[in-house]
Motif scaffolding. Structure first.
Motif, short mmCIF file in Angstrom:
data_model
loop_
_atom_site.label_atom_id
_atom_site.label_comp_id
_atom_site.label_asym_id
_atom_site.label_seq_id
_atom_site.Cartn_x
_atom_site.Cartn_y
_atom_site.Cartn_z
N GLN B 60 0.85 -1.05 -0.01
CA GLN B 60 -0.03 -0.03 0.15
C GLN B 60 0.82 1.32 0.09
O GLN B 60 1.83 1.21 0.69
CB GLN B 60 -0.92 -0.01 1.29
N ILE B 61 0.59 2.24 -0.69
CA ILE B 61 1.11 3.47 -0.93
C ILE B 61 0.07 4.63 -0.58
O ILE B 61 -0.91 4.76 -1.23
CB ILE B 61 1.90 3.85 -2.04
N ARG B 62 0.46 5.46 0.35
CA ARG B 62 -0.38 6.51 0.78
C ARG B 62 0.49 7.89 0.79
O ARG B 62 1.50 7.77 1.50
CB ARG B 62 -1.24 6.59 1.99
N ILE B 63 0.01 9.00 -0.03
CA ILE B 63 0.82 10.26 -0.04
C ILE B 63 -0.25 11.35 0.50
O ILE B 63 -1.34 11.37 -0.10
CB ILE B 63 1.37 10.47 -1.27
N LEU B 64 -0.06 11.89 1.72
CA LEU B 64 -1.01 12.83 2.07
C LEU B 64 -2.10 12.21 2.57
O LEU B 64 -3.30 12.74 2.12
CB LEU B 64 -1.30 14.17 1.46
N GLY B 65 -2.06 10.79 2.81
CA GLY B 65 -3.54 10.04 3.15
C GLY B 65 -4.19 9.67 2.14
O GLY B 65 -5.00 8.98 2.38
N GLN B 66 -3.54 9.67 0.89
CA GLN B 66 -4.61 9.59 -0.41
C GLN B 66 -3.66 8.74 -1.12
O GLN B 66 -2.47 8.65 -1.26
CB GLN B 66 -4.77 10.58 -0.99
N TYR B 68 -1.72 7.96 -4.97
CA TYR B 68 -0.91 8.66 -5.67
C TYR B 68 -1.89 9.55 -6.69
O TYR B 68 -1.77 10.80 -6.93
CB TYR B 68 0.17 8.33 -6.13
N HIS B 69 -2.73 8.93 -7.37
CA HIS B 69 -3.25 9.74 -8.51
C HIS B 69 -4.24 10.87 -7.90
O HIS B 69 -4.66 11.78 -8.85
CB HIS B 69 -4.11 8.73 -9.29
N LYS B 70 -4.53 10.71 -6.59
CA LYS B 70 -5.57 11.91 -6.24
C LYS B 70 -4.84 13.03 -5.63
O LYS B 70 -5.17 14.19 -5.79
CB LYS B 70 -6.40 11.31 -5.22
N VAL B 71 -3.37 12.93 -5.45
CA VAL B 71 -2.58 13.93 -4.86
C VAL B 71 -1.54 14.46 -6.00
O VAL B 71 -0.68 15.02 -5.62
CB VAL B 71 -2.21 13.67 -3.62
N ALA B 72 -1.50 13.87 -7.17
CA ALA B 72 -0.53 14.16 -7.97
C ALA B 72 -0.05 15.33 -8.09
O ALA B 72 1.11 15.67 -8.46
CB ALA B 72 -0.82 13.31 -9.44
N THR B 73 -0.98 16.21 -8.11
CA THR B 73 -0.60 18.00 -8.23
C THR B 73 0.12 18.36 -7.09
O THR B 73 0.67 19.50 -7.00
CB THR B 73 -1.96 18.69 -8.46
N SER B 74 0.28 17.63 -6.10
CA SER B 74 0.86 18.09 -4.67
C SER B 74 2.37 17.31 -4.68
O SER B 74 2.84 17.31 -3.81
CB SER B 74 -0.01 17.68 -3.57
N VAL B 75 2.59 16.47 -5.89
CA VAL B 75 3.72 15.93 -5.88
C VAL B 75 4.67 16.39 -7.05
O VAL B 75 4.21 16.37 -8.04
CB VAL B 75 3.67 14.39 -5.96
N GLY B 76 6.00 16.53 -6.64
CA GLY B 76 7.20 17.03 -7.70
C GLY B 76 8.00 15.95 -7.88
O GLY B 76 8.41 15.12 -6.94
N TYR B 77 8.34 15.81 -9.01
CA TYR B 77 9.48 14.66 -9.32
C TYR B 77 10.43 15.17 -10.19
O TYR B 77 10.61 16.01 -11.29
CB TYR B 77 8.57 13.67 -10.14
N VAL B 78 11.91 14.88 -9.69
CA VAL B 78 12.88 14.94 -10.49
C VAL B 78 13.50 13.68 -10.98
O VAL B 78 13.97 13.05 -10.08
CB VAL B 78 13.95 15.78 -9.89
N LYS B 155 5.18 23.55 -7.54
CA LYS B 155 4.51 23.91 -6.17
C LYS B 155 3.91 22.97 -5.33
O LYS B 155 2.74 22.87 -5.07
CB LYS B 155 3.61 24.92 -6.29
N ALA B 156 4.79 21.89 -5.29
CA ALA B 156 4.13 20.68 -4.46
C ALA B 156 4.49 20.69 -2.89
O ALA B 156 5.16 21.42 -2.66
CB ALA B 156 5.01 19.37 -5.06
N GLN B 157 3.93 19.69 -2.42
CA GLN B 157 4.14 19.41 -1.10
C GLN B 157 5.13 18.29 -0.80
O GLN B 157 5.97 18.55 0.31
CB GLN B 157 2.77 19.03 -0.30
N VAL B 158 5.36 17.55 -1.71
CA VAL B 158 6.33 16.56 -1.63
C VAL B 158 6.89 16.23 -2.65
O VAL B 158 6.56 16.23 -3.81
CB VAL B 158 5.51 15.19 -1.30
#
Lengths: 371, 245
Positions: B60-66, B68-78, B155-158
């Motif tokens: 299981q993977i949760r980001i900000l409790g959700q 990934y696809h629900k919070v993708a705009t809060s996640v930045g990727y390099v 402008k992500a959180q994570v």
């Protein structure tokens, strides 16, 4: 000739068809080349051949739309099979492409031979799909090509930024939860569509050139994605038009191959001569740069030699300079070059000295080269 | 400190071989965490799986409790710098704008608003002067800064970063680390795949030691020990302690 172009129905139809085909395949070409899928175009076009045979066997019709649908389905199945093979076995992508290409093409040839040897009515002429037969185009075909090709262009324009990101960085696109799988399927489907509308004109064997060459040439002339697509489209269009006119005005040259030869000519020219990326361009730039550096070295040496005297414009004989450049046969030429730029001069005894401009240039050079 | 990233019992397999085995990972907000492990330990796979690029076999993977696809705009990727073709015909500004494609939605093109945002991100990595450069003309360090700017503009959180310090010069390394620490101080969570064991202690708050399994994780001071490193790298490594004077 323009009169002839407008007056002659066949020539007009063929030219229009080839121009539209060139434009659409030129645009698609950018995506295919940048996604490094050049071989995919080759596989799709060869895989389309059995579709043409089957479509004719099933319907008994040679209407271009029906044959195109058959070709499209077969081409698409071929692509899907390539993906299936690479995902479910250890066979590599390029091997899978080669495999599908040759197997489908083989089946296609068998079907075409079978149809030719059969007593089916109306069967003549299907083999023209091998190398294309532009002269068989009628206005109706061109209309179909325009509508289908136009639709493909609209789709590309609508999803421009998504397709661009797909080409540059698909992983990042996926991290933005863009439906990368569907974009990929969409892009490939467009490729299949473009190849299919080109089969009647250029043929199964040469169609891949139309998918690779325009963008390969366009890449040489620009570093901008949109501009590359535009140039690629124009190259495709011009070669389509030019090729069909050339084949019509010169005695019986085959249209499809001529178009491909034209496009290849543009590619060769672009690879050689395009500014910044062209081979010749780079060679010439390098030669000019080396020459400039050698001349500057001579200039600075004169400056250094003169330092031991009261004025920076103190003259020295060529022999003195030759001590510094014992091997260089071109010393005199360098000096004469500098002289023609007014940076050095030769006095009445044949000795060389910096001019006031030359001294200024030396100060500039020294400043430039001090970090 | 709330939990931002939560991974439970994550297993990933290529064919029959497990690449990640039973991974648990918790990262709180305002944390700068390094993922450290030998080649083939699954560091990149871990990041890619969290970002939904690779399908896990289990877990299981949760980001900000959700999910990934629900919070993708809060996640930045390099991504790794080497994962793209830098000869692609596009400019620095264009690449940074790609970071906004997620928020822009379908069909809409980036406009002057977006360009302003992208330039602001380039400003933060000191690359504004290069905004119209073709990307093939950039040095390795500059390429890395462009990728960083593309993530900043999200402008992500994570943030997840795959070896952002790989092959960059010392100046760029310091600039990037300063930037990461600014992100951390403003409450963001930053997870970085990192190779250089010598700098882990000075750059990061927490470390996750990985070699297919989770070896250990937590604050650097507790976890980053010779003992744990031996477990991670199979006994062939030690950190050279700087002599204390």
């Amino acid at each position: 000739m323009i009169e002839q172009l407008l007056g002659d129905y066949t020539l007009r139809t063929v030219t229009l068809g080839a121009a539209i085909l060139g434009a659409v395949s030129g645009v698609l070409s950018t995506f295919v080349v940048l996604r490094q899928q050049s071989l995919l175009g080759d596989a799709v076009s060869h895989a389309a051949l059995p579709g043409i045979g089957l479509a004719f066997l099933i319907t008994g019709s040679k209407a271009s739309l029906i044959l195109m649908i058959g070709a499209g389905i077969a081409g698409w199945l071929g692509t899907a099979l390539v993906l299936l093979i690479t995902h479910s076995s250890r066979v590599k992508y390029d091997s899978a492409l080669g495999l599908v290409l040759s197997v489908f093409f083989g089946i296609g040839l068998v079907l075409l031979t079978f149809i030719q040897k059969s007593s089916l009515p109306n069967q003549a002429g299907l083999d023209s799909f091998l190398f294309g037969q532009a002269a068989s185009l009628v206005m109706e075909d061109v209309l179909t090509m325009t509508v289908v090709g136009g639709l493909a262009l609209v789709v590309i324009l609508l999803f421009w930024k998504e397709f661009k990101l797909l080409a540059f960085d698909p992983d990042f696109a996926r991290s933005l939860v863009l439906p990368v799988r569907w974009l990929d399927v969409g892009c490939t489907t467009l490729l299949v569509v473009v190849i299919v509308i080109g089969l009647q004109t250029v043929g199964v064997v040469l169609m891949s050139a139309m998918i690779i060459a325009p963008a390969a040439a366009a890449r040489q002339w620009t570093d901008h994605f949109g501009m590359m697509t535009l140039i690629s489209m124009i190259i495709g269009m011009l070669c389509g038009t030019g090729g069909s006119i050339l084949s019509a005005t010169t005695s019986n040259l085959p249209t499809g191959p001529i178009i491909v030869v034209c496009t290849s000519g543009v590619v060769v020219m672009s690879i050689l001569a395009a500014p910044h990326r062209g081979i010749l361009w780079n060679k010439i730039r390098q030669i000019l740069q080396n020459r400039r550096l050698r001349a500057e070295a001579v200039l600075l040496d004169l400056f250094d030699l003169a330092k031991q005297h009261e004025t920076p414009e103190y003259p020295h004989m060529e022999e003195v300079l030759r001590v510094i450049y014992p091997q260089s046969g071109s010393l005199l030429r360098q000096l004469q070059g500098l002289q023609s730029k007014g940076l050095v001069m030769r006095n009445e005894h044949g000795a060389w000295a910096l001019t006031p401009d030359g001294v200024i240039r030396c100060h500039q050079l020294i400043k430039e080269r001090t970090p | 400190m709330s939990t931002v990233i939560e991974v439970r019992d994550l297993t990933v397999a290529y064919r029959e071989n497990p690449v990640l085995w039973d991974i648990d990972l918790d990262v709180g907000s305002g944390t700068l965490m390094a993922i450290v492990g030998p080649n083939g330990a699954g560091k990149t796979t871990l990041i890619k799986t969290i970002l939904g690029l690779i399908k896990p076999a289990a877990g299981q993977i949760r980001i900000l409790g959700q999910p990934y696809h629900k919070v993708a705009t809060s996640v930045g990727y390099v991504p790794q710098r080497g994962s793209v073709d830098w000869d692609f015909p596009t400019s620095v500004l264009d690449v940074v704008l790609m970071g906004l494609y997620g928020r822009l939605g379908w069909i809409r093109r980036p406009g002057s608003m977006q360009r302003k945002e992208a330039l602001a991100a380039l400003e933060k990595v000191d690359m504004v002067d290069y905004s119209h450069q073709q990307i093939s003309q950039l040095s390795g360090g500059q390429q890395q800064r462009v990728f960083l700017a593309r993530a900043l503009v999200q402008k992500a959180q994570v943030y997840f970063m795959d070896e952002p310090l790989q092959g960059v010069d010392a100046t760029t390394e310091h600039a990037i680390i300063d930037l990461l620490q600014v992100l951390r101080s403003s409450g963001k969570t930053v997870v970085v795949v990192h190779h250089d064991l010598q700098t882990v202690s000075s750059y990061f708050d927490e470390v996750f030691l990985l070699n297919i399994r989770r070896i250990s994780s937590g604050p650097v001071s507790e976890v980053f020990t010779d003992q744990n490193l031996k477990l991670t790298y199979g006994g062939r490594v030690a950190i050279i302690k700087e002599p204390t004077s």
